[in-house]
Design an enzyme around this catalytic site. Structure first.
Site, PDB file in Angstrom:
ATOM      1  N   PHE A  75     -68.964 -39.479  58.665  1.00  0.00           N
ATOM      2  CA  PHE A  75     -68.511 -39.544  60.058  1.00  0.00           C
ATOM      3  C   PHE A  75     -67.441 -38.502  60.358  1.00  0.00           C
ATOM      4  CE2 PHE A  75     -65.086 -41.850  62.588  1.00  0.00           C
ATOM      5  CZ  PHE A  75     -65.546 -41.444  63.822  1.00  0.00           C
ATOM      6  N   ILE A  94     -70.069 -36.206  42.782  1.00  0.00           N
ATOM      7  CA  ILE A  94     -68.742 -35.766  42.352  1.00  0.00           C
ATOM      8  C   ILE A  94     -68.328 -36.389  41.030  1.00  0.00           C
ATOM      9  CG2 ILE A  94     -68.022 -35.413  44.739  1.00  0.00           C
ATOM     10  CD1 ILE A  94     -66.194 -37.922  44.349  1.00  0.00           C
ATOM     11  N   GLU A  97     -54.437 -48.401  55.457  1.00  0.00           N
ATOM     12  CA  GLU A  97     -54.325 -49.644  54.678  1.00  0.00           C
ATOM     13  C   GLU A  97     -53.263 -49.526  53.595  1.00  0.00           C
ATOM     14  OE1 GLU A  97     -57.058 -52.286  53.900  1.00  0.00           O
ATOM     15  OE2 GLU A  97     -58.357 -51.894  55.602  1.00  0.00           O
ATOM     16  N   TYR A 110     -58.580 -52.050  47.578  1.00  0.00           N
ATOM     17  CA  TYR A 110     -58.758 -50.731  48.194  1.00  0.00           C
ATOM     18  C   TYR A 110     -57.412 -50.057  48.447  1.00  0.00           C
ATOM     19  CZ  TYR A 110     -60.033 -47.366  51.890  1.00  0.00           C
ATOM     20  OH  TYR A 110     -60.201 -46.240  52.658  1.00  0.00           O
ATOM     21  N   LYS A 168     -55.983 -46.604  46.723  1.00  0.00           N
ATOM     22  CA  LYS A 168     -55.610 -45.470  47.567  1.00  0.00           C
ATOM     23  C   LYS A 168     -54.137 -45.098  47.379  1.00  0.00           C
ATOM     24  CE  LYS A 168     -59.150 -44.070  50.083  1.00  0.00           C
ATOM     25  NZ  LYS A 168     -59.589 -42.659  50.036  1.00  0.00           N
ATOM     26  N   TRP A 197     -60.164 -44.246  63.269  1.00  0.00           N
ATOM     27  CA  TRP A 197     -60.777 -43.145  64.005  1.00  0.00           C
ATOM     28  C   TRP A 197     -62.144 -43.610  64.494  1.00  0.00           C
ATOM     29  CZ3 TRP A 197     -59.736 -37.955  60.971  1.00  0.00           C
ATOM     30  CH2 TRP A 197     -58.355 -37.840  60.747  1.00  0.00           C
ATOM     31  N   ARG A 209     -54.451 -53.768  66.277  1.00  0.00           N
ATOM     32  CA  ARG A 209     -54.815 -52.467  65.725  1.00  0.00           C
ATOM     33  C   ARG A 209     -54.683 -51.396  66.811  1.00  0.00           C
ATOM     34  NH1 ARG A 209     -54.366 -55.205  61.933  1.00  0.00           N
ATOM     35  NH2 ARG A 209     -55.792 -55.530  60.180  1.00  0.00           N
ATOM     36  N   TYR A 261     -65.988 -63.010  55.301  1.00  0.00           N
ATOM     37  CA  TYR A 261     -65.765 -62.092  54.182  1.00  0.00           C
ATOM     38  C   TYR A 261     -65.863 -62.750  52.804  1.00  0.00           C
ATOM     39  CZ  TYR A 261     -63.937 -58.617  57.494  1.00  0.00           C
ATOM     40  OH  TYR A 261     -63.782 -57.708  58.519  1.00  0.00           O
ATOM     41  N   TYR A 265     -60.019 -63.043  50.907  1.00  0.00           N
ATOM     42  CA  TYR A 265     -59.712 -62.092  51.977  1.00  0.00           C
ATOM     43  C   TYR A 265     -58.288 -62.316  52.488  1.00  0.00           C
ATOM     44  CZ  TYR A 265     -60.074 -59.211  56.119  1.00  0.00           C
ATOM     45  OH  TYR A 265     -59.864 -58.242  57.048  1.00  0.00           O
TER      46      TYR A 265
END
Length: 454
Positions: free
Chosen positions: A26, A75, A206, A250, A254, A280, A325, A396, A400
């Site tokens: 995206f 990769i 996040e 996650y 990160k 985004w 958000r 979820y 969660y």
């Protein structure tokens, strides 16, 4: 393409060669468009698929055809990656969004069943192996198709771990999430550091986890104080939930890759910029389950809501949709990234929030606004009950957790790059939902009318 372009300090911008890892996704597809249309830069577009950038690659008569090369590689274990990085001036590393394992699995076995079925039926209608050389050749061809499909299956099964970046997967595939967002990213950082290449790394908002304000009593007036919820790159702590809340796998992965990049800069002189995107939004985002992604897939909130609207289903509000958000239009965000690319003296060594604090809403308000916008762009009336509440456990699964707010501070990016977002939430939703309706409405109608075939 503009000529005589200069950076923010008035210096001429020299053409560069960019290795973009994740160019087919995206964000990557929109950045590719920007680079080809408005700059003289050359591009190695690296990904496992190129559906979203095919219009930039074909036909060969395109004015930028000699400035873009697509490289399909993994990769994780492809030796070509370091070679491409060595030939580049700048490496841009996105999280590769590859959540279509079941989709490819079904597609590959569908190919096998069609090929083998066609071959066997041809043999049955002939006079056997001895009597039909053509049928025998067809069966050999079908066997090769089986081999090829299985090879494709193995390839994509490996590639699927390139990155996991949707909340549903953080919770149900924590190991894959940690490996894909930390372990699989290590070679890219290593190659850039060892070869003296500048790196623009895409992280996530996040990384901040929960806000300080979320730990205050619900009736505390301090919850309304920006100091307790606005997220600052150089000051806000990263606060995650308990270990059994797998949703934070996650964010932890990160954060660790960010810390590694920062350490490479401090100890080995790696030139880097880290981008923290805040939701985004725009055309080509995520996937629509059962159409261009797995039926059981759960994309992020805007694609989830789009899927509900396209199928004329109520929008599911997790835990009442009370989380807050901000959302930013992809074209505004890409403007910021181009400034980082072409102003290394101002961007190197910095972490940038890229979001639009003016577009702050609760998830419930987002659902209501999307329903209004979709009614306008599709001409279809909204449902009598356009939303339903659902618990996070039901949606979820166990483990969660979430943050109450995610509002970016924009001081650093405004000071360093003079950038501010422009597009209102209504306008970005209108652009995005117009694209979604135009792209998916007919396919979904066919899928609903013939569910077995879909």
């Amino acid at each position: 393409m503009a000529s005589g372009r200069v950076d923010l300090d008035g210096n001429p911008i020299k053409p560069m060669t960019i290795c973009m890892i994740g160019a087919g996704g995206f964000i990557g597809s929109h950045l590719c468009e920007k680079l080809m249309a408005e700059t003289p830069h050359k591009l190695f577009a690296v990904d496992v698929y190129n559906d979203k950038i095919k219009h930039l690659l074909e036909p060969s008569s395109l004015q930028w055809a000699d400035r873009i090369q697509f490289h399909r590689l993994n990769i994780k274990n492809d030796s070509r990656l370091e070679g491409l990085i060595r030939m580049a001036d700048l490496v841009i590393f996105f999280a590769l969004i590859c959540l279509v394992s079941a989709f490819w699995l079904v597609s590959a076995f569908w190919l096998v069943s069609v090929e083998i079925g066609f071959g066997l039926s041809s043999l049955a209608s002939g006079s056997g192996f001895c009597g039909s050389f053509e049928s025998f050749s067809l069966l050999l061809s079908s066997s090769f198709s089986l081999f090829l499909a299985l090879m494709l299956l193995c390839y994509f099964a490996t590639i699927n771990l390139a990155a996991i970046c949707t909340p549903a997967d953080y919770n149900t595939r924590p190991l894959d999430t940690i490996y894909s967002n930390f372990i699989d990213a290590l070679p890219v950082v290593k190659y850039c550091s060892e070869n003296g290449k500048r790196l623009i790394h895409f992280s996530t908002c996040e990384i901040y986890g929960k806000t300080i304000g979320s730990f205050l009593p619900k009736d505390s007036p301090l919850r309304q104080d920006p100091e307790y919820y606005v997220l600052k790159e150089d000051a806000s702590p990263c606060i995650f939930g308990p270990i059994e809340k797998q949703r934070w796998s996650y964010a932890c992965a990160k954060q660790l890759i960010e810390r590694l990049i920062y350490a490479e800069g401090a100890e080995n002189g790696l030139e880097f910029t880290i981008v923290r995107p805040f939701n985004w939004i725009g055309p080509r985002m995520d996937f629509i389950p059962g159409i261009d992604g797995p039926s059981e897939g759960v994309p992020r909130v805007l694609a989830c809501f789009s899927n509900n609207l396209l199928r004329r289903e109520p929008l599911k509000l997790v835990d009442g949709g009370e989380s807050q958000r901000t959302f930013i239009y992809i074209k505004d965000a890409i403007e910021a990234v181009l400034l980082m690319i072409e102003n290394p003296a101002r961007a190197n060594g910095h972490i940038f929030n890229v979001g639009n604090p003016n577009n702050e809403v609760t998830v419930r308000q987002l659902a209501e606004m999307m329903t209004q916008v979709y009614t306008k762009v599709s001409g279809e009336p909204s449902l009598d009950s356009p939303t339903i509440d659902i618990s996070s456990k039901e949606f979820y699964g166990e483990g969660y957790d979430d943050s109450d707010k995610r509002i970016p501070d924009m001081t650093i990016i405004n000071k360093q790059l003079g950038w501010n977002p422009k597009t209102s939430l209504w306008d970005l939703l209108e652009s995005t939902l117009t694209y979604q309706h135009r792209t998916y409405a007919e396919a979904i109608k066919k899928a609903i009318s013939n569910p077995t075939a879909s």
